[in-house]
Design an enzyme around this catalytic site. Sequence first.
Site, PDB file in Angstrom:
ATOM      1  N   SER A   1       0.853  -1.275   0.481  1.00  0.00           N
ATOM      2  CA  SER A   1      -0.026  -0.086  -0.178  1.00  0.00           C
ATOM      3  C   SER A   1       0.668   1.019   0.302  1.00  0.00           C
ATOM      4  O   SER A   1       0.661   2.253  -0.555  1.00  0.00           O
ATOM      5  CB  SER A   1      -1.021   0.052   1.194  1.00  0.00           C
ATOM      6  OG  SER A   1      -2.136  -1.036   1.308  1.00  0.00           O
TER       7      SER A   1
ATOM      8  N   ARG B   1     -13.889  -7.226 -10.340  1.00  0.00           N
ATOM      9  CA  ARG B   1     -13.402  -6.228  -9.368  1.00  0.00           C
ATOM     10  C   ARG B   1     -14.471  -5.176 -10.050  1.00  0.00           C
ATOM     11  O   ARG B   1     -14.262  -4.380 -10.745  1.00  0.00           O
ATOM     12  CB  ARG B   1     -12.260  -5.775  -9.510  1.00  0.00           C
ATOM     13  CG  ARG B   1     -10.932  -6.899  -9.004  1.00  0.00           C
ATOM     14  CD  ARG B   1     -11.015  -7.259  -7.653  1.00  0.00           C
ATOM     15  NE  ARG B   1     -11.245  -7.100  -6.527  1.00  0.00           N
ATOM     16  CZ  ARG B   1      -9.555  -6.402  -5.723  1.00  0.00           C
ATOM     17  NH1 ARG B   1      -8.542  -6.357  -6.304  1.00  0.00           N
ATOM     18  NH2 ARG B   1      -9.347  -5.809  -4.908  1.00  0.00           N
TER      19      ARG B   1
ATOM     20  N   SER C   1     -13.380   1.764   3.000  1.00  0.00           N
ATOM     21  CA  SER C   1     -12.415   0.734   1.531  1.00  0.00           C
ATOM     22  C   SER C   1     -11.625   2.009   1.184  1.00  0.00           C
ATOM     23  O   SER C   1     -11.469   3.374   1.318  1.00  0.00           O
ATOM     24  CB  SER C   1     -12.831   0.810   0.886  1.00  0.00           C
ATOM     25  OG  SER C   1     -12.319   0.623  -0.639  1.00  0.00           O
TER      26      SER C   1
ATOM     27  N   ASP D   1      -7.420  -8.166   5.344  1.00  0.00           N
ATOM     28  CA  ASP D   1      -6.201  -9.033   3.671  1.00  0.00           C
ATOM     29  C   ASP D   1      -5.333 -10.553   4.760  1.00  0.00           C
ATOM     30  O   ASP D   1      -4.622 -10.864   4.348  1.00  0.00           O
ATOM     31  CB  ASP D   1      -5.097  -8.251   3.543  1.00  0.00           C
ATOM     32  CG  ASP D   1      -5.163  -7.265   1.988  1.00  0.00           C
ATOM     33  OD1 ASP D   1      -6.528  -7.515   2.113  1.00  0.00           O
ATOM     34  OD2 ASP D   1      -4.333  -6.471   1.858  1.00  0.00           O
TER      35      ASP D   1
ATOM     36  N   LYS E   1     -12.628  -9.676  -3.260  1.00  0.00           N
ATOM     37  CA  LYS E   1     -11.079  -8.939  -3.452  1.00  0.00           C
ATOM     38  C   LYS E   1     -10.379 -10.220  -5.043  1.00  0.00           C
ATOM     39  O   LYS E   1     -10.690 -10.296  -5.269  1.00  0.00           O
ATOM     40  CB  LYS E   1     -10.102 -10.407  -1.992  1.00  0.00           C
ATOM     41  CG  LYS E   1     -10.873  -9.166  -0.805  1.00  0.00           C
ATOM     42  CD  LYS E   1      -9.588  -7.522  -0.830  1.00  0.00           C
ATOM     43  CE  LYS E   1     -10.700  -6.779   0.093  1.00  0.00           C
ATOM     44  NZ  LYS E   1     -10.619  -5.252   0.376  1.00  0.00           N
TER      45      LYS E   1
ATOM     46  N   ARG F   1     -12.643 -14.114  -1.526  1.00  0.00           N
ATOM     47  CA  ARG F   1     -11.823 -15.322  -0.539  1.00  0.00           C
ATOM     48  C   ARG F   1     -12.695 -15.848   0.274  1.00  0.00           C
ATOM     49  O   ARG F   1     -12.108 -16.385   1.383  1.00  0.00           O
ATOM     50  CB  ARG F   1     -10.743 -13.696   0.104  1.00  0.00           C
ATOM     51  CG  ARG F   1      -9.909 -13.597  -1.271  1.00  0.00           C
ATOM     52  CD  ARG F   1      -8.769 -12.839   0.193  1.00  0.00           C
ATOM     53  NE  ARG F   1      -7.484 -12.512  -0.698  1.00  0.00           N
ATOM     54  CZ  ARG F   1      -6.800 -11.645  -0.602  1.00  0.00           C
ATOM     55  NH1 ARG F   1      -7.437 -10.093   0.583  1.00  0.00           N
ATOM     56  NH2 ARG F   1      -5.979 -11.051  -1.934  1.00  0.00           N
TER      57      ARG F   1
ATOM     58  N   ARG G   1      -2.467 -14.123  -1.705  1.00  0.00           N
ATOM     59  CA  ARG G   1      -2.703 -14.867  -0.538  1.00  0.00           C
ATOM     60  C   ARG G   1      -3.134 -15.793   0.131  1.00  0.00           C
ATOM     61  O   ARG G   1      -2.476 -16.392   0.793  1.00  0.00           O
ATOM     62  CB  ARG G   1      -3.505 -13.552   0.534  1.00  0.00           C
ATOM     63  CG  ARG G   1      -2.817 -11.847   0.173  1.00  0.00           C
ATOM     64  CD  ARG G   1      -2.913 -11.117   1.337  1.00  0.00           C
ATOM     65  NE  ARG G   1      -2.918  -9.831   0.712  1.00  0.00           N
ATOM     66  CZ  ARG G   1      -1.909  -8.834   0.571  1.00  0.00           C
ATOM     67  NH1 ARG G   1      -0.666  -9.203   1.072  1.00  0.00           N
ATOM     68  NH2 ARG G   1      -1.766  -7.737   0.165  1.00  0.00           N
TER      69      ARG G   1
HETATM   70  C1  S3P Z   1      -5.672  -1.279  -0.442  1.00  0.00           C
HETATM   71  C2  S3P Z   1      -6.809  -1.606   0.713  1.00  0.00           C
HETATM   72  C3  S3P Z   1      -7.587  -2.428   0.918  1.00  0.00           C
HETATM   73  C4  S3P Z   1      -6.943  -3.964   0.815  1.00  0.00           C
HETATM   74  C5  S3P Z   1      -5.524  -3.683  -0.447  1.00  0.00           C
HETATM   75  C6  S3P Z   1      -4.983  -2.836  -0.602  1.00  0.00           C
HETATM   76  C7  S3P Z   1      -5.215   0.332  -0.264  1.00  0.00           C
HETATM   77  O1  S3P Z   1      -8.504  -2.309   0.133  1.00  0.00           O
HETATM   78  O2  S3P Z   1      -7.496  -4.823   0.470  1.00  0.00           O
HETATM   79  O3  S3P Z   1      -4.526  -4.915  -0.270  1.00  0.00           O
HETATM   80  O4  S3P Z   1      -3.879  -0.194  -0.274  1.00  0.00           O
HETATM   81  O5  S3P Z   1      -5.340   1.112  -0.077  1.00  0.00           O
HETATM   82  P1  S3P Z   1     -10.300  -2.273   0.222  1.00  0.00           P
HETATM   83  O6  S3P Z   1      -9.356  -0.269   0.475  1.00  0.00           O
HETATM   84  O7  S3P Z   1     -10.602  -2.293  -0.946  1.00  0.00           O
HETATM   85  O8  S3P Z   1     -10.796  -2.584   1.294  1.00  0.00           O
END
Ligand code: S3P
Length: 445
Positions: free
Chosen positions: A25, A126, A174, A325, A352, A356, A399
């Site tokens: 991230s 997605r 999110s 995650d 995801k 999942r 994952r």
């Molecule tokens: C992320 C946010 C999460 C996470 C992803 C990375 C990010 O997703 O599951 O692996 O870097 O902002 P969501 O925002 O859809 O929950």
Amino acid sequence: MNCKITPVEGLREPTTLSTIPGDKSLSHRAAIFGALALGKSSFQNFLFSEDCLNTVRILSALGCSFSMDKDKKTICVEGVGLTGFRSSSNQLDVGNSGTAIRLLSGVLGCQSFDSTISGDSSIEKRPMKRISEPLSKMGIVIDGIKKNGNVYPPLQIKSASKLSGMTYELPVASAQVKSAILLASLYSDEETTIIEPEKCRDHTERFLSFYGADFREEGTHLICSGKKELKAPFSDSAIYLPSDISSAAFFIVLGCCTGNGLKLEGIGLNPTRDAILSVLKRMGANIKITRKDNGAVEPYGDIEVRPARLVNVELKKEEIPFLIDEIPILAIASLFAEGTFVVRNAEELRVKESDRVSTVVNLIRSMGGNIEEFEDGFCIDGNKTSFKPFKLDSHGDHRIAMSGIIGAFSGGVPATVTNCTCINTSFPNFFELIDTLFPNSFVIQ
Ligand code: S3P
């Protein structure tokens, strides 16, 4: 690529792993913020994985210049400013990365040219209405494949003539959605307020402040006052990106279930990401954390784990976004614990890299675990675990692939995990670390 595992005795000695890769991230955001700012930004411990490299490739196609040293894990970006991008004649390709497509859509909608962005077959599944709807309230038009009341990539993103501010209540917790909106809000003359239903990872908020945006938080309200160029933080040395706790999680769980002690160095401890540690501690895990950061952008430290008697717990609704995650690998930990592990309010898992809920149910059943599926989660009865040799298809989800492999080593059962190339999206040196801990115990076919 498939991985055939023949378990061997390993992990007899306490072992230190100092090369858990950089945070995914943070690495996406480092590349994006560096590109959007005026000036030069340098980062250390950048994640050289397929997902983050796709973000870099896209920003390069838009005219941004990066220099990278993969061995030193450094990246340097010469920012072009908020409106300095140039149009790319090609469709932009995020590969497997949901973070890239959602965050970059917020930026692309604010440019003076139209763009098309898509990715692999998982990305095409997605849902994107979660970003197209709020961004449309700001004046950005995003079109895609319409199905079942949602919108899917490829996305056609039209250049917005004028960006409005707005107040928007996020329907899901999110980080990708709030980040897309926050990035777009940088281009509006008006104020934008996002109201979060529950807190979720806050890296974008930290980057906004770090890069001098007019941004503030008031309780659940995230407020961006808009139009102001971002400035690369003046610093002689590169900004350190902590290692990814979501990648460390696989080895944290391994160390909780087997062996004689594992130490993981330099792991990100952002409080919106570290709930895996509190959940494992609640289960009785033996975990020691030593903070190492000193005024860094994000907190980090070393994590030491040893096997302990584990008891299953129910995840709390409010902690789900903080470990979204890590749920697949926590499901593996629950197989070694007494009692029932309960995950509810986690319908987000269904959208995801794979569905999942369904891929975790398949994983746990293949391994000989007892799991019941719900629309919004699952529960696992740890008392009924009876490990058996297994074959697992990762369904292209990194994952799930890594959880299966760690499950085989923790449970000491032979296994074949197919479709493992996806591990490169987040953890390129995963097999190297497995080989350090369990030499000659697997073959890649
Ligand atoms: C992320 C946010 C999460 C996470 C992803 C990375 C990010 O997703 O599951 O692996 O870097 O902002 P969501 O925002 O859809 O929950």
